[in-house]
Write a protein that holds these residues in place. Sequence first.
Motif, PDB file in Angstrom:
ATOM      1  N   LEU A 106      26.168 -10.451  20.055  1.00 58.46           N
ATOM      2  CA  LEU A 106      25.308 -11.101  19.013  1.00 58.46           C
ATOM      3  C   LEU A 106      25.825 -12.426  18.498  1.00 58.46           C
ATOM      4  CD1 LEU A 106      24.673  -8.489  16.734  1.00 58.46           C
ATOM      5  CD2 LEU A 106      23.240  -8.841  18.545  1.00 58.46           C
ATOM      6  N   CYS A 107      27.089 -12.903  18.643  1.00 56.90           N
ATOM      7  CA  CYS A 107      27.668 -13.882  18.472  1.00 56.90           C
ATOM      8  C   CYS A 107      27.830 -14.989  19.236  1.00 56.90           C
ATOM      9  CB  CYS A 107      29.155 -13.725  17.716  1.00 56.90           C
ATOM     10  SG  CYS A 107      29.242 -12.477  16.326  1.00 56.90           S
ATOM     11  N   GLY A 147      26.141  -6.481  29.291  1.00 56.96           N
ATOM     12  CA  GLY A 147      24.655  -6.193  28.193  1.00 56.96           C
ATOM     13  C   GLY A 147      24.208  -7.984  28.257  1.00 56.96           C
ATOM     14  N   VAL A 148      22.823  -7.684  28.004  1.00 60.25           N
ATOM     15  CA  VAL A 148      21.968  -8.931  27.723  1.00 60.25           C
ATOM     16  C   VAL A 148      21.162  -8.606  26.165  1.00 60.25           C
ATOM     17  CG1 VAL A 148      21.383  -9.281  29.865  1.00 60.25           C
ATOM     18  CG2 VAL A 148      20.040  -7.824  28.745  1.00 60.25           C
ATOM     19  N   PRO A 149      21.079  -9.852  25.539  1.00 65.25           N
ATOM     20  CA  PRO A 149      20.444  -9.565  24.276  1.00 65.25           C
ATOM     21  C   PRO A 149      18.969  -9.103  24.297  1.00 65.25           C
ATOM     22  CG  PRO A 149      20.817 -11.891  24.829  1.00 65.25           C
ATOM     23  CD  PRO A 149      21.561 -10.990  25.967  1.00 65.25           C
ATOM     24  N   LEU A 150      18.651  -8.685  23.230  1.00 66.77           N
ATOM     25  CA  LEU A 150      17.197  -8.367  22.877  1.00 66.77           C
ATOM     26  C   LEU A 150      16.834  -9.158  21.671  1.00 66.77           C
ATOM     27  CD1 LEU A 150      17.454  -4.494  23.340  1.00 66.77           C
ATOM     28  CD2 LEU A 150      16.559  -6.097  25.136  1.00 66.77           C
ATOM     29  N   GLY A 170      14.082 -15.429  17.595  1.00 60.88           N
ATOM     30  CA  GLY A 170      15.048 -16.085  17.954  1.00 60.88           C
ATOM     31  C   GLY A 170      16.436 -15.680  17.570  1.00 60.88           C
ATOM     32  N   HIS A 171      16.576 -14.517  17.168  1.00 60.97           N
ATOM     33  CA  HIS A 171      17.778 -13.414  16.910  1.00 60.97           C
ATOM     34  C   HIS A 171      17.736 -12.616  17.746  1.00 60.97           C
ATOM     35  CE1 HIS A 171      18.004 -15.463  12.814  1.00 60.97           C
ATOM     36  NE2 HIS A 171      16.782 -15.592  12.916  1.00 60.97           N
ATOM     37  N   ALA A 172      19.115 -12.207  18.037  1.00 59.33           N
ATOM     38  CA  ALA A 172      19.568 -10.900  18.908  1.00 59.33           C
ATOM     39  C   ALA A 172      19.416  -9.828  18.340  1.00 59.33           C
ATOM     40  CB  ALA A 172      20.768 -11.043  19.836  1.00 59.33           C
ATOM     41  N   MET A 173      18.562  -9.003  18.248  1.00 60.23           N
ATOM     42  CA  MET A 173      18.452  -7.668  17.319  1.00 60.23           C
ATOM     43  C   MET A 173      19.666  -6.639  17.968  1.00 60.23           C
ATOM     44  SD  MET A 173      16.376  -8.087  14.968  1.00 60.23           S
ATOM     45  CE  MET A 173      16.529  -9.916  15.115  1.00 60.23           C
TER      46      MET A 173
END
Length: 155
Positions: free
Chosen positions: A81-82, A117-120, A124-127
């Motif tokens: 997330l960061c 892992g990949v961001p969801l 505009g934010h990774a949940m």
Amino acid sequence: AGSFPAPVNDGERVAILRSLNVLDTPPEEAFEDITKMLTVVFGVPMAIVSLVDADRAWFKSSAGFGGCSVDRSQAFCTHLLCLEPPRPLLVLDATKDDRFKNNPLVIPDGGLRFYAGVPLMVRGHAMGTLCMLDVVVHPAEKWGPERMGILASFG
């Protein structure tokens, strides 16, 4: 609960996640199909659709990983997330990565070794993440741009 890294806009991100009203909802076939498919396609024992709340990573779907959440301080996806800009996170051997080598999910014999892992993304934010885990180290040559691109296409 232990400490963990957080994006600068974490309060806003968590508020958006909670507004989606998806946390603590029953399993859904579409998500179950994705995690099962990832374990087969990539030959890993575990795949998770994880949503990161204020103090936990909750699993909308989990194939091969027991439980429905982990403390956010233990979740590999908290680190993803960061990342700015948002991008995949690949950990070939968690025992050799300073971010994870002391993680309770890694420390015991038979603990986690591999994470991809990949961001969801929402607004505009990774949940959270779509991720895969394994209890064995994976060789770098197995995880080139093509394979990570395939994983990203699911996210």
